[in-house]
Design an enzyme around this catalytic site. Structure first.
Site, PDB file in Angstrom:
ATOM      1  N   ILE A  34       1.202  -1.025  -0.265  1.00 45.87           N
ATOM      2  CA  ILE A  34       0.086  -0.192   0.430  1.00 45.87           C
ATOM      3  C   ILE A  34       0.649   1.045   0.079  1.00 45.87           C
ATOM      4  O   ILE A  34       1.342   1.352   0.932  1.00 45.87           O
ATOM      5  CB  ILE A  34      -1.100  -0.306   1.193  1.00 45.87           C
ATOM      6  CG1 ILE A  34      -1.953  -0.856   1.733  1.00 45.87           C
ATOM      7  CG2 ILE A  34      -1.583   1.085   1.008  1.00 45.87           C
ATOM      8  CD1 ILE A  34      -2.609  -1.163   0.123  1.00 45.87           C
ATOM      9  N   ARG A  35       1.005   2.099  -1.282  1.00 44.24           N
ATOM     10  CA  ARG A  35       1.696   2.805  -1.491  1.00 44.24           C
ATOM     11  C   ARG A  35       0.629   4.210  -0.753  1.00 44.24           C
ATOM     12  O   ARG A  35       0.057   4.783  -1.737  1.00 44.24           O
ATOM     13  CB  ARG A  35       2.355   3.008  -2.708  1.00 44.24           C
ATOM     14  CG  ARG A  35       2.857   2.066  -3.535  1.00 44.24           C
ATOM     15  CD  ARG A  35       4.081   2.566  -3.032  1.00 44.24           C
ATOM     16  NE  ARG A  35       4.949   3.890  -3.078  1.00 44.24           N
ATOM     17  CZ  ARG A  35       5.491   4.589  -4.674  1.00 44.24           C
ATOM     18  NH1 ARG A  35       6.834   2.937  -4.394  1.00 44.24           N
ATOM     19  NH2 ARG A  35       5.787   5.017  -4.457  1.00 44.24           N
ATOM     20  N   ARG A  63       6.699   6.714   0.388  1.00 42.42           N
ATOM     21  CA  ARG A  63       8.186   6.445  -0.148  1.00 42.42           C
ATOM     22  C   ARG A  63       8.188   7.902  -0.681  1.00 42.42           C
ATOM     23  O   ARG A  63       7.484   8.524  -0.937  1.00 42.42           O
ATOM     24  CB  ARG A  63       8.159   5.561  -1.474  1.00 42.42           C
ATOM     25  CG  ARG A  63       9.386   5.287  -2.704  1.00 42.42           C
ATOM     26  CD  ARG A  63      10.522   4.345  -1.826  1.00 42.42           C
ATOM     27  NE  ARG A  63      10.076   3.457  -1.809  1.00 42.42           N
ATOM     28  CZ  ARG A  63      10.069   2.552  -0.994  1.00 42.42           C
ATOM     29  NH1 ARG A  63      10.354   3.235   0.629  1.00 42.42           N
ATOM     30  NH2 ARG A  63       9.894   1.212  -0.690  1.00 42.42           N
ATOM     31  N   HIS A 118      16.979   2.498  -3.110  1.00 41.21           N
ATOM     32  CA  HIS A 118      16.853   2.720  -4.517  1.00 41.21           C
ATOM     33  C   HIS A 118      17.341   3.518  -4.860  1.00 41.21           C
ATOM     34  O   HIS A 118      18.092   4.511  -4.836  1.00 41.21           O
ATOM     35  CB  HIS A 118      15.244   3.361  -4.748  1.00 41.21           C
ATOM     36  CG  HIS A 118      14.196   2.296  -3.804  1.00 41.21           C
ATOM     37  ND1 HIS A 118      14.475   2.431  -2.133  1.00 41.21           N
ATOM     38  CD2 HIS A 118      13.536   1.302  -4.385  1.00 41.21           C
ATOM     39  CE1 HIS A 118      12.842   2.101  -2.416  1.00 41.21           C
ATOM     40  NE2 HIS A 118      12.926   1.343  -3.351  1.00 41.21           N
ATOM     41  N   LYS A 144      16.422  -4.567   0.638  1.00 45.13           N
ATOM     42  CA  LYS A 144      15.769  -4.062  -0.250  1.00 45.13           C
ATOM     43  C   LYS A 144      16.294  -3.227  -0.767  1.00 45.13           C
ATOM     44  O   LYS A 144      16.560  -2.196  -0.232  1.00 45.13           O
ATOM     45  CB  LYS A 144      13.964  -3.620   0.330  1.00 45.13           C
ATOM     46  CG  LYS A 144      12.821  -3.526  -2.200  1.00 45.13           C
ATOM     47  CD  LYS A 144      12.124  -2.809  -1.235  1.00 45.13           C
ATOM     48  CE  LYS A 144      11.923  -2.509  -2.947  1.00 45.13           C
ATOM     49  NZ  LYS A 144      10.345  -1.659  -2.759  1.00 45.13           N
ATOM     50  N   ARG A 181      13.312  -9.995 -11.473  1.00 44.21           N
ATOM     51  CA  ARG A 181      12.097 -10.215 -10.694  1.00 44.21           C
ATOM     52  C   ARG A 181      11.632 -11.542 -10.934  1.00 44.21           C
ATOM     53  O   ARG A 181      10.687 -11.838  -9.425  1.00 44.21           O
ATOM     54  CB  ARG A 181      11.198  -9.454 -10.980  1.00 44.21           C
ATOM     55  CG  ARG A 181      11.760  -7.670 -11.111  1.00 44.21           C
ATOM     56  CD  ARG A 181      10.886  -6.863 -12.148  1.00 44.21           C
ATOM     57  NE  ARG A 181      11.389  -5.885 -11.401  1.00 44.21           N
ATOM     58  CZ  ARG A 181      10.943  -4.821 -10.585  1.00 44.21           C
ATOM     59  NH1 ARG A 181      10.120  -5.060  -9.761  1.00 44.21           N
ATOM     60  NH2 ARG A 181      11.227  -3.284 -11.337  1.00 44.21           N
ATOM     61  N   THR A 200       4.644   0.068 -10.354  1.00 45.08           N
ATOM     62  CA  THR A 200       5.003   1.300  -9.654  1.00 45.08           C
ATOM     63  C   THR A 200       6.909   1.964  -9.676  1.00 45.08           C
ATOM     64  O   THR A 200       7.314   2.766  -9.151  1.00 45.08           O
ATOM     65  CB  THR A 200       4.559   1.399  -8.319  1.00 45.08           C
ATOM     66  OG1 THR A 200       5.270   0.161  -7.819  1.00 45.08           O
ATOM     67  CG2 THR A 200       3.235   1.364  -8.281  1.00 45.08           C
ATOM     68  N   GLN A 204       8.719  -3.739 -14.328  1.00 51.80           N
ATOM     69  CA  GLN A 204       7.930  -4.747 -13.108  1.00 51.80           C
ATOM     70  C   GLN A 204       6.627  -5.627 -14.467  1.00 51.80           C
ATOM     71  O   GLN A 204       6.230  -4.958 -14.960  1.00 51.80           O
ATOM     72  CB  GLN A 204       6.532  -4.031 -12.435  1.00 51.80           C
ATOM     73  CG  GLN A 204       7.495  -3.522 -10.658  1.00 51.80           C
ATOM     74  CD  GLN A 204       6.349  -3.228  -9.909  1.00 51.80           C
ATOM     75  OE1 GLN A 204       4.773  -2.721  -9.540  1.00 51.80           O
ATOM     76  NE2 GLN A 204       6.873  -2.421  -9.363  1.00 51.80           N
TER      77      GLN A 204
END
Length: 221
Positions: A34-35, A63, A118, A144, A181, A200, A204
């Site tokens: 959930i962003r 984010r 990131h 991550k 991925r 996102t 992806q």
């Protein structure tokens, strides 16, 4: 298959989040991201209630713009929303670039935590990524890293990282890194990210395609 397929939900309003979450669950997601930073007015949304209403495993993420996010409020507001989500979410994701005090507050409140890094410009060396991952795991349960490759060799660095580090999500972004991925599941990544058509992050793939490809590649027990 031990790797969980996570589908990000990035919508402007709480009803849209709930609707997209339902579609992602129906599509076969194992967990949802959930962003919070996708919400138009996140301060007016009861984040705890929203996550509880979804009733499905959730990673709560808010984010920062520095790492590709869209949250426009202050850093204090961003952390407060993550703290609220931490009460009910299965995981909370906070960036390694955040203040250490904020990381410790969020990870200390979370059921389980992801500390993320990131880099949309390049892929750091394996040695640098190992340092980043180990730093992240000093504060969180899972590290991550999502990095941008310039060539195929860069994508292999990400997979090599997974051979050294457990409890690590490692992603090579973009078209070049798309295969990682899926391949990450072979290297023990606990989570990989897929989409329902509108991703996102670059590279992806559709959740159904991701699941089928992992299923084809994973050796039989």
């Amino acid at each position: 298959m031990n790797t969980k397929i996570c589908v990000p939900v990035f919508e402007k309003t709480a009803p849209e989040v709930t609707e997209s979450a339902g579609r992602a669950i129906d599509a076969g997601a194992d967990i949802l991201e959930i962003r919070i930073d996708g919400l138009q007015n996140p301060g007016e949304v009861n984040i705890r209630e929203l996550i509880e209403d979804i009733g499905f495993p959730v990673i709560a993420t808010n984010r920062s713009p520095v790492e590709g996010g869209h949250f426009s409020g202050s850093e204090d507001e961003r952390i407060k929303l993550l703290m609220a989500a931490a009460e009910v979410a299965d995981f909370v994701d906070i960036e390694l670039s955040s203040a250490r005090e904020d990381i410790e507050r969020v990870t200390g409140s979370a059921r389980r935590s992801i500390v993320s890094y990131h880099n949309f410009r390049e892929t750091p060396s394996l040695e640098a990524l190992l340092r980043i991952v180990r730093m992240a795991k000093e504060m969180g349960d899972i590290a991550k890293v999502a990095v941008m490759p310039e060539n195929l060799a860069d994508t292999l660095v990400v997979l090599q990282l997974l051979t050294f580090e457990e409890d690590t999500v490692a992603i090579s972004m973009g078209e070049l890194g798309k295969y990682t991925r899926v391949a990450a599941a072979l290297f023990g990544s606990p989570i990989t990210f897929a989409s329902m058509g509108r991703g996102t992050a670059p590279g992806q793939m559709d959740v159904d395609v991701t699941r089928k490809m992992i299923g084809e590649l994973m050796p039989e027990d």
